[in-house]
Motif scaffolding. Structure first.
Motif, PDB file in Angstrom:
ATOM      1  N   GLY A 289       0.798  -1.230   0.000  1.00 46.46           N
ATOM      2  CA  GLY A 289       0.000   0.000   0.000  1.00 46.46           C
ATOM      3  C   GLY A 289       0.827   1.276   0.000  1.00 46.46           C
ATOM      4  N   TRP A 290       1.696   1.432   0.969  1.00 41.88           N
ATOM      5  CA  TRP A 290       2.443   2.696   1.081  1.00 41.88           C
ATOM      6  C   TRP A 290       3.416   2.880  -0.071  1.00 41.88           C
ATOM      7  N   LYS A 291       3.947   1.758  -0.594  1.00 40.72           N
ATOM      8  CA  LYS A 291       4.892   1.861  -1.713  1.00 40.72           C
ATOM      9  C   LYS A 291       4.161   2.364  -2.963  1.00 40.72           C
ATOM     10  N   LEU A 292       2.998   1.750  -3.217  1.00 40.00           N
ATOM     11  CA  LEU A 292       2.228   2.160  -4.395  1.00 40.00           C
ATOM     12  C   LEU A 292       1.780   3.616  -4.241  1.00 40.00           C
ATOM     13  N   LEU A 305       8.438  -0.304  -6.270  1.00 43.05           N
ATOM     14  CA  LEU A 305       7.454  -1.393  -6.357  1.00 43.05           C
ATOM     15  C   LEU A 305       8.126  -2.757  -6.468  1.00 43.05           C
ATOM     16  N   ASP A 306       9.373  -2.775  -6.973  1.00 41.48           N
ATOM     17  CA  ASP A 306      10.059  -4.061  -7.084  1.00 41.48           C
ATOM     18  C   ASP A 306      10.406  -4.636  -5.716  1.00 41.48           C
ATOM     19  N   THR A 307      10.504  -3.773  -4.704  1.00 39.61           N
ATOM     20  CA  THR A 307      10.790  -4.290  -3.362  1.00 39.61           C
ATOM     21  C   THR A 307       9.585  -5.064  -2.829  1.00 39.61           C
ATOM     22  N   LEU A 449      14.305   4.215  11.927  1.00 36.60           N
ATOM     23  CA  LEU A 449      13.413   4.721  10.887  1.00 36.60           C
ATOM     24  C   LEU A 449      12.390   3.619  10.598  1.00 36.60           C
ATOM     25  N   ILE A 450      11.120   3.935  10.847  1.00 37.86           N
ATOM     26  CA  ILE A 450      10.075   2.904  10.746  1.00 37.86           C
ATOM     27  C   ILE A 450       9.224   3.168   9.505  1.00 37.86           C
ATOM     28  N   ARG A 451       9.083   2.143   8.670  1.00 43.73           N
ATOM     29  CA  ARG A 451       8.253   2.277   7.476  1.00 43.73           C
ATOM     30  C   ARG A 451       6.774   2.216   7.876  1.00 43.73           C
ATOM     31  N   PRO A 452       5.874   2.648   7.007  1.00 47.56           N
ATOM     32  CA  PRO A 452       4.446   2.600   7.362  1.00 47.56           C
ATOM     33  C   PRO A 452       3.932   1.180   7.646  1.00 47.56           C
ATOM     34  N   ASP A 453       4.613   0.161   7.102  1.00 47.71           N
ATOM     35  CA  ASP A 453       4.170  -1.211   7.386  1.00 47.71           C
ATOM     36  C   ASP A 453       4.732  -1.722   8.704  1.00 47.71           C
TER      37      ASP A 453
END
Ligand SMILES: Cc1cc2nc3c(=O)[nH]c(=O)nc-3n(C[C@H](O)[C@H](O)[C@H](O)COP(=O)(O)OP(=O)(O)OC[C@H]3O[C@@H](n4cnc5c(N)ncnc54)[C@H](O)[C@@H]3O)c2cc1C
Length: 482
Positions: A289-292, A305-307, A449-453
Protein backbone atom coordinates in the motif's frame (compact mmCIF):
# COMPACT_ATOMS: atom_id res chain seq x y z
CA UNK A 1 -14.22 6.33 -18.98
CA UNK A 2 -13.63 7.27 -15.33
CA UNK A 3 -10.14 7.95 -14.07
CA UNK A 4 -8.72 6.66 -10.79
CA UNK A 5 -5.12 6.45 -9.65
CA UNK A 6 -5.55 2.81 -8.62
CA UNK A 7 -8.17 0.21 -9.49
CA UNK A 8 -8.31 -2.84 -7.24
CA UNK A 9 -9.94 -5.92 -8.73
CA UNK A 10 -11.55 -7.83 -5.86
CA UNK A 11 -12.85 -6.65 -2.51
CA UNK A 12 -11.94 -9.65 -0.35
CA UNK A 13 -9.64 -9.28 2.66
CA UNK A 14 -6.61 -8.34 0.55
CA UNK A 15 -8.35 -5.81 -1.70
CA UNK A 16 -10.09 -4.15 1.23
CA UNK A 17 -6.90 -3.82 3.26
CA UNK A 18 -5.01 -2.42 0.29
CA UNK A 19 -7.78 0.09 -0.39
CA UNK A 20 -7.61 1.27 3.23
CA UNK A 21 -3.84 1.70 3.05
CA UNK A 22 -4.06 3.69 -0.19
CA UNK A 23 -6.90 5.85 1.09
CA UNK A 24 -4.89 6.72 4.23
CA UNK A 25 -2.16 7.99 1.90
CA UNK A 26 -4.71 10.15 0.06
CA UNK A 27 -4.78 8.05 -3.12
CA UNK A 28 -7.85 8.01 -5.37
CA UNK A 29 -8.66 4.29 -5.31
CA UNK A 30 -11.69 2.26 -6.34
CA UNK A 31 -12.54 -1.40 -5.70
CA UNK A 32 -14.38 -3.46 -8.32
CA UNK A 33 -16.08 -6.42 -6.65
CA UNK A 34 -18.10 -9.14 -8.30
CA UNK A 35 -20.22 -9.87 -5.20
CA UNK A 36 -23.23 -7.65 -4.75
CA UNK A 37 -22.97 -7.41 -0.95
CA UNK A 38 -20.23 -7.60 1.71
CA UNK A 39 -21.64 -10.97 2.86
CA UNK A 40 -19.19 -13.85 2.55
CA UNK A 41 -20.34 -17.19 1.21
CA UNK A 42 -19.66 -19.56 4.12
CA UNK A 43 -17.50 -18.74 7.11
CA UNK A 44 -14.17 -19.64 5.36
CA UNK A 45 -11.06 -18.48 7.25
CA UNK A 46 -11.07 -19.20 10.96
CA UNK A 47 -8.98 -16.39 12.30
CA UNK A 48 -6.10 -14.01 12.61
CA UNK A 49 -2.53 -14.64 13.63
CA UNK A 50 -0.62 -12.32 15.92
CA UNK A 51 1.12 -10.23 13.24
CA UNK A 52 -2.14 -9.57 11.43
CA UNK A 53 -3.64 -8.29 14.67
CA UNK A 54 -0.53 -6.13 15.05
CA UNK A 55 -0.87 -4.57 11.59
CA UNK A 56 -4.50 -3.77 12.35
CA UNK A 57 -3.31 -2.27 15.64
CA UNK A 58 -0.83 -0.15 13.67
CA UNK A 59 -3.86 1.44 12.02
CA UNK A 60 -5.84 1.79 15.24
CA UNK A 61 -8.53 -0.74 14.29
CA UNK A 62 -7.47 -3.94 16.09
CA UNK A 63 -10.06 -3.41 18.85
CA UNK A 64 -12.93 -3.73 16.36
CA UNK A 65 -11.81 -7.23 15.45
CA UNK A 66 -10.83 -8.28 18.96
CA UNK A 67 -14.30 -7.29 20.18
CA UNK A 68 -15.95 -9.52 17.57
CA UNK A 69 -13.81 -12.66 18.03
CA UNK A 70 -12.29 -14.83 20.69
CA UNK A 71 -8.67 -14.55 21.73
CA UNK A 72 -7.02 -17.98 21.98
CA UNK A 73 -3.75 -19.88 21.73
CA UNK A 74 -4.27 -21.48 18.31
CA UNK A 75 -2.17 -24.57 17.78
CA UNK A 76 1.15 -23.52 19.29
CA UNK A 77 1.30 -21.41 22.42
CA UNK A 78 2.81 -17.93 21.93
CA UNK A 79 1.87 -16.50 25.32
CA UNK A 80 5.59 -16.00 26.09
CA UNK A 81 6.22 -13.96 22.90
CA UNK A 82 7.11 -10.28 23.32
CA UNK A 83 4.06 -8.69 21.69
CA UNK A 84 0.91 -7.12 23.08
CA UNK A 85 -1.03 -9.61 20.97
CA UNK A 86 0.58 -12.86 22.12
CA UNK A 87 -2.36 -14.94 20.89
CA UNK A 88 -4.47 -15.66 17.83
CA UNK A 89 -8.00 -14.47 17.24
CA UNK A 90 -10.79 -16.88 16.36
CA UNK A 91 -12.91 -14.82 13.96
CA UNK A 92 -14.61 -16.16 10.85
CA UNK A 93 -13.85 -14.48 7.55
CA UNK A 94 -17.59 -13.80 7.27
CA UNK A 95 -17.21 -11.57 10.35
CA UNK A 96 -13.79 -10.17 9.44
CA UNK A 97 -14.69 -8.81 6.00
CA UNK A 98 -17.68 -6.64 6.99
CA UNK A 99 -15.63 -5.00 9.77
CA UNK A 100 -12.80 -4.27 7.35
CA UNK A 101 -15.31 -3.04 4.75
CA UNK A 102 -16.76 -0.59 7.31
CA UNK A 103 -13.29 0.89 7.89
CA UNK A 104 -12.71 1.20 4.14
CA UNK A 105 -16.12 2.86 3.86
CA UNK A 106 -15.20 5.37 6.59
CA UNK A 107 -12.10 6.22 4.57
CA UNK A 108 -14.38 7.03 1.63
CA UNK A 109 -13.29 4.33 -0.82
CA UNK A 110 -15.93 3.63 -3.47
CA UNK A 111 -16.73 -0.05 -4.08
CA UNK A 112 -18.34 -0.91 -7.41
CA UNK A 113 -20.32 -3.97 -6.34
CA UNK A 114 -21.88 -6.47 -8.67
CA UNK A 115 -19.24 -5.56 -11.28
CA UNK A 116 -16.42 -7.64 -12.67
CA UNK A 117 -13.11 -6.82 -14.23
CA UNK A 118 -13.20 -8.72 -17.54
CA UNK A 119 -9.92 -7.58 -19.06
CA UNK A 120 -7.35 -4.83 -19.29
CA UNK A 121 -4.78 -3.27 -21.56
CA UNK A 122 -1.73 -1.57 -20.14
CA UNK A 123 0.37 1.07 -21.84
CA UNK A 124 3.21 3.37 -20.80
CA UNK A 125 1.00 5.88 -19.04
CA UNK A 126 -1.75 3.75 -17.55
CA UNK A 127 -4.12 0.80 -17.70
CA UNK A 128 -7.54 0.60 -19.34
CA UNK A 129 -9.61 -1.69 -17.16
CA UNK A 130 -12.61 -3.29 -18.84
CA UNK A 131 -15.62 -4.02 -16.66
CA UNK A 132 -18.71 -6.15 -17.13
CA UNK A 133 -21.60 -4.12 -18.52
CA UNK A 134 -19.40 -2.78 -21.31
CA UNK A 135 -17.83 0.01 -19.28
CA UNK A 136 -14.25 0.73 -18.42
CA UNK A 137 -12.02 2.57 -15.99
CA UNK A 138 -8.69 4.25 -16.60
CA UNK A 139 -6.06 3.82 -13.90
CA UNK A 140 -2.39 4.47 -13.33
CA UNK A 141 -2.13 1.06 -11.64
CA UNK A 142 -4.28 -2.05 -11.47
CA UNK A 143 -3.95 -4.47 -8.56
CA UNK A 144 -5.32 -7.99 -8.85
CA UNK A 145 -6.72 -8.96 -5.45
CA UNK A 146 -9.17 -11.21 -7.25
CA UNK A 147 -8.43 -14.51 -5.53
CA UNK A 148 -6.89 -17.82 -6.55
CA UNK A 149 -8.50 -17.93 -10.01
CA UNK A 150 -7.30 -14.37 -10.65
CA UNK A 151 -8.29 -13.06 -14.06
CA UNK A 152 -5.71 -10.31 -13.67
CA UNK A 153 -2.90 -12.83 -13.21
CA UNK A 154 -4.03 -14.88 -16.19
CA UNK A 155 -4.63 -11.90 -18.47
CA UNK A 156 -1.18 -10.51 -17.56
CA UNK A 157 0.27 -13.88 -18.61
CA UNK A 158 2.09 -14.24 -15.29
CA UNK A 159 3.26 -17.83 -14.69
CA UNK A 160 1.76 -19.66 -11.74
CA UNK A 161 4.10 -22.58 -11.12
CA UNK A 162 3.56 -25.15 -8.40
CA UNK A 163 1.73 -28.36 -7.61
CA UNK A 164 -1.56 -29.64 -8.96
CA UNK A 165 -4.02 -30.89 -6.34
CA UNK A 166 -3.46 -34.35 -4.90
CA UNK A 167 -6.49 -34.27 -2.58
CA UNK A 168 -9.77 -32.40 -2.33
CA UNK A 169 -12.03 -31.79 0.64
CA UNK A 170 -15.73 -31.03 0.70
CA UNK A 171 -16.65 -28.32 3.20
CA UNK A 172 -20.14 -27.34 4.31
CA UNK A 173 -22.17 -25.61 6.99
CA UNK A 174 -25.23 -27.66 7.78
CA UNK A 175 -28.20 -28.27 10.04
CA UNK A 176 -28.74 -31.89 11.09
CA UNK A 177 -31.67 -33.58 12.85
CA UNK A 178 -29.37 -35.85 14.84
CA UNK A 179 -26.36 -34.95 16.98
CA UNK A 180 -23.27 -35.79 14.84
CA UNK A 181 -19.96 -37.23 16.02
CA UNK A 182 -17.97 -34.05 16.64
CA UNK A 183 -14.20 -33.99 16.26
CA UNK A 184 -11.29 -34.34 13.85
CA UNK A 185 -10.99 -37.73 12.14
CA UNK A 186 -7.76 -39.47 11.42
CA UNK A 187 -8.59 -39.87 7.73
CA UNK A 188 -8.95 -36.08 7.40
CA UNK A 189 -11.56 -33.48 8.19
CA UNK A 190 -14.25 -33.85 10.80
CA UNK A 191 -17.33 -32.12 12.18
CA UNK A 192 -17.44 -29.16 14.56
CA UNK A 193 -19.84 -26.43 15.67
CA UNK A 194 -19.81 -23.23 13.59
CA UNK A 195 -20.87 -21.00 16.44
CA UNK A 196 -18.10 -21.39 18.94
CA UNK A 197 -19.62 -19.20 21.64
CA UNK A 198 -23.07 -20.63 22.08
CA UNK A 199 -22.60 -24.22 20.99
CA UNK A 200 -25.59 -25.64 19.17
CA UNK A 201 -26.51 -24.07 15.84
CA UNK A 202 -25.05 -25.20 12.54
CA UNK A 203 -22.15 -27.62 12.13
CA UNK A 204 -19.12 -27.27 9.91
CA UNK A 205 -18.31 -30.48 8.02
CA UNK A 206 -14.99 -31.09 6.28
CA UNK A 207 -14.65 -34.38 4.38
CA UNK A 208 -11.56 -35.66 2.63
CA UNK A 209 -12.55 -37.10 -0.75
CA UNK A 210 -11.40 -40.44 -2.18
CA UNK A 211 -10.21 -38.73 -5.37
CA UNK A 212 -9.61 -35.15 -6.41
CA UNK A 213 -12.83 -33.40 -7.43
CA UNK A 214 -13.07 -29.87 -8.74
CA UNK A 215 -16.72 -29.23 -9.60
CA UNK A 216 -19.12 -27.43 -7.24
CA UNK A 217 -20.56 -30.09 -4.88
CA UNK A 218 -24.31 -30.51 -4.39
CA UNK A 219 -26.45 -31.27 -1.32
CA UNK A 220 -26.78 -34.84 -2.63
CA UNK A 221 -22.98 -35.20 -2.93
CA UNK A 222 -22.63 -34.05 0.67
CA UNK A 223 -25.24 -36.46 1.98
CA UNK A 224 -23.61 -39.38 0.15
CA UNK A 225 -20.12 -38.44 1.33
CA UNK A 226 -21.33 -38.26 4.94
CA UNK A 227 -22.85 -41.71 4.66
CA UNK A 228 -19.59 -43.11 3.26
CA UNK A 229 -17.54 -41.47 6.04
CA UNK A 230 -19.87 -41.84 9.06
CA UNK A 231 -22.39 -44.46 7.98
CA UNK A 232 -25.16 -41.82 8.25
CA UNK A 233 -25.82 -38.25 7.18
CA UNK A 234 -27.21 -37.52 10.67
CA UNK A 235 -30.53 -36.43 9.19
CA UNK A 236 -28.89 -33.75 7.04
CA UNK A 237 -31.60 -31.10 6.81
CA UNK A 238 -30.11 -28.08 5.09
CA UNK A 239 -26.80 -26.58 4.05
CA UNK A 240 -26.16 -22.84 4.04
CA UNK A 241 -22.83 -23.38 2.28
CA UNK A 242 -21.28 -26.30 0.40
CA UNK A 243 -17.92 -25.91 -1.27
CA UNK A 244 -14.70 -27.71 -2.02
CA UNK A 245 -11.01 -26.93 -1.60
CA UNK A 246 -7.87 -28.73 -2.69
CA UNK A 247 -4.21 -28.83 -1.79
CA UNK A 248 -3.20 -27.12 -5.02
CA UNK A 249 -0.08 -25.11 -4.19
CA UNK A 250 1.06 -22.43 -6.60
CA UNK A 251 2.72 -19.03 -6.52
CA UNK A 252 2.89 -16.27 -9.11
CA UNK A 253 6.36 -16.06 -10.65
CA UNK A 254 6.14 -12.26 -10.54
CA UNK A 255 4.05 -10.08 -8.23
CA UNK A 256 4.38 -7.16 -10.64
CA UNK A 257 4.23 -6.73 -14.36
CA UNK A 258 4.58 -3.07 -15.27
CA UNK A 259 1.50 -1.27 -13.98
CA UNK A 260 -0.20 -4.45 -12.85
CA UNK A 261 0.37 -6.00 -9.43
CA UNK A 262 -0.91 -9.08 -7.65
CA UNK A 263 -1.64 -9.61 -3.95
CA UNK A 264 -3.26 -12.20 -1.71
CA UNK A 265 -4.66 -15.42 -3.16
CA UNK A 266 -4.16 -13.99 -6.66
CA UNK A 267 -0.42 -14.30 -5.97
CA UNK A 268 -0.38 -17.55 -3.96
CA UNK A 269 -2.75 -20.45 -3.40
CA UNK A 270 -2.36 -23.29 -0.95
CA UNK A 271 -4.63 -25.41 1.24
CA UNK A 272 -6.03 -23.82 4.42
CA UNK A 273 -4.02 -25.98 6.87
CA UNK A 274 -2.23 -23.60 9.23
CA UNK A 275 -4.74 -20.80 8.54
CA UNK A 276 -2.32 -18.64 6.61
CA UNK A 277 -4.08 -17.44 3.44
CA UNK A 278 -6.06 -14.46 4.63
CA UNK A 279 -3.27 -13.41 6.97
CA UNK A 280 -0.68 -13.46 4.21
CA UNK A 281 -2.96 -11.50 1.88
CA UNK A 282 -3.63 -8.77 4.44
CA UNK A 283 0.08 -8.47 5.11
CA UNK A 284 0.87 -8.35 1.36
CA UNK A 285 -1.51 -5.40 1.18
CA UNK A 286 0.20 -3.58 4.04
CA UNK A 287 3.60 -4.07 2.37
CA UNK A 288 2.34 -2.84 -1.01
CA UNK A 289 0.00 0.00 0.00
CA UNK A 290 2.44 2.70 1.08
CA UNK A 291 4.89 1.86 -1.71
CA UNK A 292 2.23 2.16 -4.40
CA UNK A 293 0.98 5.38 -2.79
CA UNK A 294 4.44 6.92 -2.93
CA UNK A 295 4.92 5.91 -6.56
CA UNK A 296 1.50 7.33 -7.50
CA UNK A 297 2.31 10.52 -5.57
CA UNK A 298 5.64 10.64 -7.42
CA UNK A 299 7.64 10.88 -4.22
CA UNK A 300 9.36 7.60 -5.12
CA UNK A 301 10.45 6.03 -8.41
CA UNK A 302 8.63 3.00 -9.83
CA UNK A 303 11.52 0.79 -8.74
CA UNK A 304 10.19 0.98 -5.17
CA UNK A 305 7.45 -1.39 -6.36
CA UNK A 306 10.06 -4.06 -7.08
CA UNK A 307 10.79 -4.29 -3.36
CA UNK A 308 7.21 -5.56 -2.96
CA UNK A 309 8.01 -8.73 -4.92
CA UNK A 310 11.49 -8.98 -3.38
CA UNK A 311 10.07 -8.88 0.15
CA UNK A 312 6.75 -10.69 -0.15
CA UNK A 313 7.54 -13.48 -2.64
CA UNK A 314 9.87 -15.26 -0.18
CA UNK A 315 7.25 -14.92 2.57
CA UNK A 316 4.63 -16.51 0.28
CA UNK A 317 7.06 -19.28 -0.70
CA UNK A 318 7.60 -20.09 2.97
CA UNK A 319 3.84 -20.31 3.58
CA UNK A 320 3.52 -22.70 0.63
CA UNK A 321 6.32 -24.88 1.97
CA UNK A 322 4.69 -25.08 5.39
CA UNK A 323 1.26 -25.98 4.02
CA UNK A 324 2.77 -28.68 1.77
CA UNK A 325 4.36 -30.17 4.87
CA UNK A 326 1.02 -29.98 6.70
CA UNK A 327 -0.73 -31.86 3.90
CA UNK A 328 2.00 -34.52 3.87
CA UNK A 329 1.63 -34.90 7.64
CA UNK A 330 -2.13 -35.38 7.35
CA UNK A 331 -2.03 -38.70 5.44
CA UNK A 332 -3.85 -41.26 7.59
CA UNK A 333 -1.53 -44.31 7.28
CA UNK A 334 0.66 -45.61 10.10
CA UNK A 335 3.90 -44.23 8.72
CA UNK A 336 2.50 -40.71 8.59
CA UNK A 337 1.00 -41.21 12.03
CA UNK A 338 4.54 -42.00 13.25
CA UNK A 339 5.79 -38.83 11.57
CA UNK A 340 2.99 -36.80 13.18
CA UNK A 341 3.85 -38.23 16.59
CA UNK A 342 7.51 -37.37 16.05
CA UNK A 343 6.65 -33.80 15.03
CA UNK A 344 4.32 -33.44 18.00
CA UNK A 345 7.13 -34.55 20.31
CA UNK A 346 9.54 -32.10 18.70
CA UNK A 347 7.07 -29.26 19.11
CA UNK A 348 6.85 -29.86 22.85
CA UNK A 349 10.51 -28.75 22.95
CA UNK A 350 10.96 -25.06 23.43
CA UNK A 351 13.16 -24.09 20.48
CA UNK A 352 11.19 -25.94 17.74
CA UNK A 353 7.93 -24.64 19.23
CA UNK A 354 9.17 -21.05 19.29
CA UNK A 355 10.55 -21.19 15.73
CA UNK A 356 7.43 -22.75 14.25
CA UNK A 357 5.10 -20.50 16.21
CA UNK A 358 7.06 -17.38 15.22
CA UNK A 359 6.75 -18.40 11.57
CA UNK A 360 3.02 -19.20 11.79
CA UNK A 361 2.24 -15.99 13.64
CA UNK A 362 4.42 -14.09 11.08
CA UNK A 363 6.24 -12.35 13.92
CA UNK A 364 9.65 -13.47 12.63
CA UNK A 365 9.43 -11.91 9.17
CA UNK A 366 12.77 -10.40 8.27
CA UNK A 367 13.06 -8.48 5.01
CA UNK A 368 16.62 -8.48 3.70
CA UNK A 369 17.66 -4.84 4.08
CA UNK A 370 21.33 -5.60 4.53
CA UNK A 371 23.51 -6.27 7.55
CA UNK A 372 23.36 -4.33 10.75
CA UNK A 373 21.35 -4.13 13.94
CA UNK A 374 18.95 -7.09 14.38
CA UNK A 375 15.98 -4.71 14.09
CA UNK A 376 16.86 -3.85 10.49
CA UNK A 377 14.17 -5.35 8.22
CA UNK A 378 12.20 -6.75 11.16
CA UNK A 379 8.95 -5.52 12.64
CA UNK A 380 9.26 -2.66 15.10
CA UNK A 381 8.05 -3.69 18.57
CA UNK A 382 5.15 -1.72 19.98
CA UNK A 383 7.10 0.01 22.75
CA UNK A 384 5.63 2.33 25.35
CA UNK A 385 7.10 5.76 24.75
CA UNK A 386 7.29 9.07 26.56
CA UNK A 387 7.16 12.13 24.31
CA UNK A 388 6.81 15.88 24.88
CA UNK A 389 3.09 15.38 24.13
CA UNK A 390 2.75 12.70 26.78
CA UNK A 391 2.83 8.90 26.78
CA UNK A 392 2.15 7.02 23.57
CA UNK A 393 3.20 3.79 21.91
CA UNK A 394 4.92 3.02 18.65
CA UNK A 395 1.85 1.60 16.90
CA UNK A 396 -0.14 4.75 17.70
CA UNK A 397 2.47 6.75 15.80
CA UNK A 398 1.75 4.57 12.75
CA UNK A 399 -2.03 5.06 12.68
CA UNK A 400 -1.96 7.39 9.67
CA UNK A 401 0.39 5.04 7.75
CA UNK A 402 3.22 7.58 7.55
CA UNK A 403 6.87 6.72 8.17
CA UNK A 404 8.36 7.70 11.53
CA UNK A 405 11.92 8.64 12.42
CA UNK A 406 11.97 7.79 16.10
CA UNK A 407 14.79 9.38 18.07
CA UNK A 408 15.49 7.86 21.45
CA UNK A 409 18.70 9.79 22.11
CA UNK A 410 19.24 13.49 22.76
CA UNK A 411 16.21 15.41 21.41
CA UNK A 412 16.60 17.10 18.03
CA UNK A 413 19.94 16.68 16.35
CA UNK A 414 18.65 16.04 12.82
CA UNK A 415 17.19 18.30 10.17
CA UNK A 416 14.14 16.40 8.91
CA UNK A 417 12.79 19.36 6.91
CA UNK A 418 13.80 18.01 3.47
CA UNK A 419 11.58 14.95 4.14
CA UNK A 420 9.08 16.62 6.48
CA UNK A 421 6.21 16.28 3.99
CA UNK A 422 6.32 12.54 4.29
CA UNK A 423 8.22 11.54 7.42
CA UNK A 424 7.31 12.33 11.00
CA UNK A 425 10.20 13.02 13.37
CA UNK A 426 9.50 12.04 16.98
CA UNK A 427 11.72 12.52 20.02
CA UNK A 428 10.90 9.97 22.69
CA UNK A 429 12.27 7.87 25.50
CA UNK A 430 11.56 4.26 26.38
CA UNK A 431 12.19 2.75 29.81
CA UNK A 432 12.67 -0.91 29.39
CA UNK A 433 14.25 -3.57 27.27
CA UNK A 434 13.92 -4.05 23.52
CA UNK A 435 12.84 -7.60 22.89
CA UNK A 436 12.14 -9.33 19.58
CA UNK A 437 10.31 -12.62 19.00
CA UNK A 438 12.85 -15.47 18.72
CA UNK A 439 15.90 -13.22 19.10
CA UNK A 440 15.13 -12.08 22.64
CA UNK A 441 16.66 -8.90 24.00
CA UNK A 442 18.52 -6.66 21.52
CA UNK A 443 20.64 -3.57 22.13
CA UNK A 444 18.53 -0.41 22.49
CA UNK A 445 19.25 1.68 19.36
CA UNK A 446 19.70 5.47 19.49
CA UNK A 447 17.20 5.97 16.64
CA UNK A 448 15.12 3.93 14.17
CA UNK A 449 13.41 4.72 10.89
CA UNK A 450 10.07 2.90 10.75
CA UNK A 451 8.25 2.28 7.48
CA UNK A 452 4.45 2.60 7.36
CA UNK A 453 4.17 -1.21 7.39
CA UNK A 454 5.97 -1.25 10.74
CA UNK A 455 9.26 -2.66 9.45
CA UNK A 456 12.52 -0.97 10.39
CA UNK A 457 14.35 0.61 7.43
CA UNK A 458 17.37 2.02 9.24
CA UNK A 459 18.90 1.82 12.75
CA UNK A 460 21.65 4.04 14.12
CA UNK A 461 22.79 7.37 15.39
CA UNK A 462 21.26 10.50 13.86
CA UNK A 463 24.72 11.55 12.69
CA UNK A 464 24.99 8.35 10.59
CA UNK A 465 25.56 9.34 6.96
CA UNK A 466 23.41 6.42 5.88
CA UNK A 467 20.32 8.05 7.37
CA UNK A 468 19.72 10.63 4.60
CA UNK A 469 20.28 7.85 2.07
CA UNK A 470 17.78 5.56 3.81
CA UNK A 471 15.21 8.37 3.98
CA UNK A 472 15.63 9.04 0.25
CA UNK A 473 15.67 5.35 -0.73
CA UNK A 474 12.44 4.60 1.07
CA UNK A 475 10.56 7.88 1.23
CA UNK A 476 11.64 9.90 -1.74
CA UNK A 477 14.16 12.50 -2.76
CA UNK A 478 14.83 15.30 -0.29
CA UNK A 479 13.26 18.64 -1.10
CA UNK A 480 15.76 21.49 -0.53
CA UNK A 481 15.41 22.96 2.98
CA UNK A 482 14.58 26.69 3.15
C1 LIG B 1 -12.18 -23.65 3.94
C2 LIG B 1 -11.21 -22.55 4.02
C3 LIG B 1 -10.63 -22.24 5.24
C4 LIG B 1 -9.71 -21.22 5.32
N1 LIG B 1 -9.14 -20.95 6.54
C5 LIG B 1 -8.24 -19.94 6.64
C6 LIG B 1 -7.72 -19.57 7.90
O1 LIG B 1 -8.05 -20.13 8.94
N2 LIG B 1 -6.84 -18.53 7.94
C7 LIG B 1 -6.46 -17.85 6.82
O2 LIG B 1 -5.64 -16.93 6.92
N3 LIG B 1 -6.97 -18.17 5.59
C8 LIG B 1 -7.85 -19.19 5.49
N4 LIG B 1 -8.40 -19.50 4.28
C9 LIG B 1 -7.95 -18.78 3.10
C10 LIG B 1 -8.67 -17.44 2.92
O3 LIG B 1 -10.06 -17.65 2.81
C11 LIG B 1 -8.13 -16.76 1.67
O4 LIG B 1 -6.72 -16.84 1.67
C12 LIG B 1 -8.54 -15.30 1.60
O5 LIG B 1 -9.92 -15.18 1.39
C13 LIG B 1 -7.79 -14.59 0.49
O6 LIG B 1 -8.24 -13.29 0.40
P1 LIG B 1 -8.15 -12.51 -0.97
O7 LIG B 1 -8.77 -11.17 -0.72
O8 LIG B 1 -6.74 -12.53 -1.46
O9 LIG B 1 -8.99 -13.35 -2.00
P2 LIG B 1 -10.55 -13.73 -1.96
O10 LIG B 1 -11.04 -13.82 -0.57
O11 LIG B 1 -10.72 -14.88 -2.87
O12 LIG B 1 -11.23 -12.45 -2.57
C14 LIG B 1 -11.21 -12.19 -3.94
C15 LIG B 1 -12.38 -11.29 -4.26
O13 LIG B 1 -12.32 -10.93 -5.61
C16 LIG B 1 -13.61 -11.02 -6.19
N5 LIG B 1 -13.36 -11.24 -7.62
C17 LIG B 1 -12.83 -12.34 -8.20
N6 LIG B 1 -12.67 -12.13 -9.52
C18 LIG B 1 -13.10 -10.87 -9.77
C19 LIG B 1 -13.18 -10.05 -10.95
N7 LIG B 1 -12.75 -10.52 -12.14
N8 LIG B 1 -13.69 -8.83 -10.84
C20 LIG B 1 -14.11 -8.35 -9.63
N9 LIG B 1 -14.06 -9.06 -8.49
C21 LIG B 1 -13.55 -10.30 -8.56
C22 LIG B 1 -14.28 -12.15 -5.47
O14 LIG B 1 -15.68 -12.04 -5.51
C23 LIG B 1 -13.72 -11.99 -4.06
O15 LIG B 1 -14.52 -11.17 -3.25
C24 LIG B 1 -9.35 -20.50 4.16
C25 LIG B 1 -9.95 -20.79 2.94
C26 LIG B 1 -10.86 -21.81 2.86
C27 LIG B 1 -11.50 -22.12 1.54
Amino acid sequence: MTDHAVVIAGGGPTGLMLAGELALAGIDVVIVERRTSPDVDGSRSGGLHSRTIEVLDQRGIAERFLAAGQVAQVGLDISDFPTRHNYGLALWQSQFEPILADWVGELGVPILRGREVVGFAQGDSGVDVQLSGDTSLRAEYLVGCDGGRSLIRKAAGIDFPGLDPSTSWMIAEVEMDEEPEVGIRREGGGIGPVNREEGGGPFRVVLKEPQVEDSEPTFQDLSEALIVAYGTDYGLRSASWISRFTDMTRQAAAYRQGRVLLAGDAAHVHPPQGGQGLNTGVQDAVNLGWKLAQVVNKTSPESLLDTYHAERHPVGARVLRYTMAQVALSYPDDRHQALRDTMTELLTMDEPRRRTAAMLSCLDIHYDLGDGHPLLGRRMPDLDLHTADGPTRVFTLLHDARPVLLNLGEPGGFDISPWANGVRFVDATHDGVWELPLLGEVAAPPAVLIRPDGHVAWVGDLTDRKLPRALTTWFGAATPAH
